[in-house]
Design a protein around this motif. Structure first.
Motif, PDB file in Angstrom:
ATOM      1  N   GLU A  99       0.809  -1.205   0.000  1.00 20.15           N
ATOM      2  CA  GLU A  99       0.000   0.000   0.000  1.00 20.15           C
ATOM      3  C   GLU A  99       0.852   1.268   0.000  1.00 20.15           C
ATOM      4  N   GLN A 100       2.114   1.138   0.398  1.00 22.45           N
ATOM      5  CA  GLN A 100       3.027   2.275   0.339  1.00 22.45           C
ATOM      6  C   GLN A 100       3.593   2.472  -1.054  1.00 22.45           C
ATOM      7  N   GLY A 101       3.258   1.550  -1.964  1.00 21.45           N
ATOM      8  CA  GLY A 101       3.684   1.705  -3.348  1.00 21.45           C
ATOM      9  C   GLY A 101       4.829   0.814  -3.772  1.00 21.45           C
ATOM     10  N   GLN A 102       5.327  -0.050  -2.869  1.00 18.81           N
ATOM     11  CA  GLN A 102       6.427  -0.929  -3.258  1.00 18.81           C
ATOM     12  C   GLN A 102       5.922  -2.053  -4.158  1.00 18.81           C
ATOM     13  N   SER A 103       6.750  -2.466  -5.088  1.00 22.93           N
ATOM     14  CA  SER A 103       6.381  -3.540  -6.012  1.00 22.93           C
ATOM     15  C   SER A 103       6.561  -4.899  -5.343  1.00 22.93           C
ATOM     16  N   GLY A 104       5.984  -5.938  -5.976  1.00 23.06           N
ATOM     17  CA  GLY A 104       6.111  -7.290  -5.435  1.00 23.06           C
ATOM     18  C   GLY A 104       7.552  -7.737  -5.347  1.00 23.06           C
ATOM     19  N   GLU A 148      -1.197   9.071   3.725  1.00 25.27           N
ATOM     20  CA  GLU A 148      -2.589   9.324   4.083  1.00 25.27           C
ATOM     21  C   GLU A 148      -3.100  10.633   3.478  1.00 25.27           C
ATOM     22  N   ASP A 149      -2.246  11.669   3.445  1.00 29.25           N
ATOM     23  CA  ASP A 149      -2.672  12.949   2.887  1.00 29.25           C
ATOM     24  C   ASP A 149      -2.988  12.822   1.398  1.00 29.25           C
ATOM     25  N   ARG A 152      -4.740  -0.477  -6.520  1.00 32.95           N
ATOM     26  CA  ARG A 152      -5.609  -1.571  -6.070  1.00 32.95           C
ATOM     27  C   ARG A 152      -6.023  -1.377  -4.615  1.00 32.95           C
ATOM     28  N   SER A 153      -5.084  -0.976  -3.792  1.00 31.35           N
ATOM     29  CA  SER A 153      -5.387  -0.763  -2.373  1.00 31.35           C
ATOM     30  C   SER A 153      -6.367   0.395  -2.186  1.00 31.35           C
ATOM     31  N   PHE A 154      -6.169   1.468  -2.949  1.00 37.61           N
ATOM     32  CA  PHE A 154      -7.058   2.628  -2.845  1.00 37.61           C
ATOM     33  C   PHE A 154      -8.482   2.252  -3.248  1.00 37.61           C
ATOM     34  N   LEU A 155      -8.617   1.525  -4.360  1.00 39.04           N
ATOM     35  CA  LEU A 155      -9.949   1.120  -4.822  1.00 39.04           C
ATOM     36  C   LEU A 155     -10.615   0.189  -3.829  1.00 39.04           C
ATOM     37  N   SER A 156      -9.830  -0.751  -3.293  1.00 42.36           N
ATOM     38  CA  SER A 156     -10.386  -1.713  -2.332  1.00 42.36           C
ATOM     39  C   SER A 156     -10.799  -1.014  -1.043  1.00 42.36           C
ATOM     40  N   ARG A 157      -9.991  -0.067  -0.572  1.00 44.50           N
ATOM     41  CA  ARG A 157     -10.275   0.627   0.691  1.00 44.50           C
ATOM     42  C   ARG A 157     -11.579   1.403   0.627  1.00 44.50           C
ATOM     43  N   HIS A 158     -11.870   1.976  -0.532  1.00 48.18           N
ATOM     44  CA  HIS A 158     -13.071   2.792  -0.679  1.00 48.18           C
ATOM     45  C   HIS A 158     -14.194   2.061  -1.422  1.00 48.18           C
TER      46      HIS A 158
END
Length: 275
Positions: free
Chosen positions: A21-26, A71-72, A120-126
């Motif tokens: 979620e911080q943007g790091q790749s797999g 978060e901002d 993906r995390s942003f879409l899932s969170r909201h």
């Protein structure tokens, strides 16, 4: 000798989710944790199960809000998304990623990356999902609609239901196929360029269901399919043409005069409501 698979604890799997979620790749996460990239991908696919297990395994701990370090940016992107949807503007993933990078630049966050994992995390969170925008109801002023509905009884007073007609026009993209198809799971489901060839069709019917001859508007004065048609006026539709296949004032006036003559022949007192 095969490599022994490292078993991660619940806390370590939650750490994997936070790093994603911080943007790091797999690949980056796999190197920092010391496991294979496939194992990281499997954890991210089961994110909801991992987080639920983490809560169940730690009932005596207060639920800690996961800090992503951005978060901002997430808040600003969420506000941007809500504003776009309130104005019925289309939004897609690349647009959200672009706005996230702009917000991060304004906030001077040098390490933020609007990766696909972040998206993906942003879409899932909201709870955001993608879908097709259909219809034009968002462009309708409901105040105008209510005002017109209040006038209809007065406009139709003195007419029998069989003599009250409604006319509206629509577009027919006659060469356009469906947007959906069956495909083998895992295969690419891409489509080709969609046809924009269209006809305009005006339909008119009475309150009791009597249908008048449809008015069809095309681009060609005599399409190839009319090659064996001797008299176009004898078709089950009234066909007219112009360069854009649109309704014009002249065509509409001609249609209305034709209908008036038809009504006079049968001595009908009629009223029209136009959509």
């Amino acid at each position: 000798m095969s490599k022994v698979r490292k078993v991660l604890t619940v806390e370590e799997r939650v750490k994997v989710i936070n790093l994603s979620e911080q943007g790091q790749s797999g690949r980056q996460i796999a190197e920092s944790i010391g496991v294979g990239r496939t194992q990281i991908q499997n954890i991210l696919k089961r994110k909801a199960e991992v987080l639920e297990e983490y809560q169940v395994c730690a009932p005596d701990r207060k639920r800690v809000k996961r800090v992503t370090g951005s978060e901002d940016v997430n808040t600003l992107v969420w506000e941007f998304f809500k504003d776009c949807r309130q104005r019925n503007a289309p939004v897609n993933g690349p647009l959200l990623q672009t706005k996230a990078l702009q917000f991060a630049e304004n906030l001077e966050l040098e390490n933020f990356k609007a990766s696909n994992g972040w998206l993906r995390s942003f879409l899932s969170r909201h709870n955001i999902v993608f879908g097709c925008m259909s219809g034009e109801r968002a462009d309708v002023d409901m105040g105008v609609v209510d005002d017109f509905k209040s006038k209809v009884p007065h406009l139709c007073s003195g007419f029998l239901p069989k003599d009250i007609f409604n006319m509206d026009e629509t577009g027919l993209f006659y060469k356009d196929g469906s947007r959906k198809t069956v495909h083998v799971k895992g295969d690419d489901c891409a489509g080709g360029k969609r046809s924009t060839e269209r006809l305009s069709i005006a339909l008119c019917a009475s309150l009791t269901g009597e249908k008048l001859k449809p008015l069809v508007l095309g681009r060609l004065k005599k399409p190839r399919c009319f090659s064996k048609v001797k008299d176009v006026d004898k078709l089950p539709v009234m066909y007219r043409s112009n360069k854009k296949a649109w309704m014009t004032a002249a065509i509409f006036e001609e249609w209305l005069q034709t209908v008036n003559k038809q009504m006079r022949r049968v001595k009908k007192k009629h009223s029209f409501v136009f959509g």
